[in-house]
Write a protein that holds these residues in place. Sequence first.
Motif, short mmCIF file in Angstrom:
data_model
loop_
_atom_site.label_atom_id
_atom_site.label_comp_id
_atom_site.label_asym_id
_atom_site.label_seq_id
_atom_site.Cartn_x
_atom_site.Cartn_y
_atom_site.Cartn_z
N ASP A 284 33.11 29.27 23.89
CA ASP A 284 32.90 30.58 23.26
C ASP A 284 31.41 30.83 23.07
OD1 ASP A 284 33.70 32.97 21.98
OD2 ASP A 284 33.33 32.05 20.04
N ALA B 269 38.15 32.61 27.43
CA ALA B 269 37.79 31.62 26.41
C ALA B 269 36.57 32.03 25.60
CB ALA B 269 37.55 30.26 27.07
N GLY B 270 36.05 33.23 25.87
CA GLY B 270 34.95 33.74 25.06
C GLY B 270 33.57 33.55 25.63
N SER C 210 31.55 22.56 28.20
CA SER C 210 31.65 22.62 26.74
C SER C 210 30.83 21.54 26.05
CB SER C 210 33.12 22.47 26.32
OG SER C 210 33.54 21.12 26.44
#
Length: 231
Positions: free
Chosen positions: A4, A28-29, A214
């Motif tokens: 995100d 997922a942003g 991530s």
Amino acid sequence: MGVDGKRIAITGGFGTLGASVVQVARAAGAHVVAIDRADAAPQALKDAGVHAVGGVDLSDADGARKAIDAAVQALGGLDALVNIAGAFRWETLAGGSVDTWDLLYRINVRTAVCASKAALPHLRQSKAGRIVNIGANAASKAAAGMGAYAASKAGVMRLTEALAEELKDANITVNAILPSIIDTPPNRADMPKADFDKWVKPEQLADVILFLVSDRASAITGALLPVTGRV
């Protein structure tokens, strides 16, 4: 998914796998720019309002720099580069062209080299820079007709390892996924009798790519990760 707000440039972003990664990342942003050699993005990306940079020869260093700079301008910075741009050819050495070896090197290796080099100054300004490359499980042991492709993808794997070592102190991780046969319309057309359920889906690859982007993957660098479905 832990991405995100991440600012991600995706090369080969108009193709089947690239477009899937773009869409999963946006859901997922993440903030995404799709870069591709094709002039126009597919309609699905246009409809979704994805920022696209088309008509780019990423094997040209100046072209890659301009494309990455355009992505950075659109995103307001850069946290991750996903190098998906690539190509496949099946040719035996006896029946094929020597030029295919140069072609696949240029499309599979040089594009990743030029895009990564162009992205590095921007990734160094990120709190957690990421580069994710697309290798190939087939590069671990080449089959007949796969020499040029396997050699080029082996080059991507060695680039990944070398760049990961180079950037260990820069807070930038560099990893690659190694797919087997990806479940795409062209692959289904080429192998109509195959069991498609055993192939890895673009969305499954997207999930792994975005994990590597991530913060949860901060301890992983220089990895060559097989994602092969049940092939």
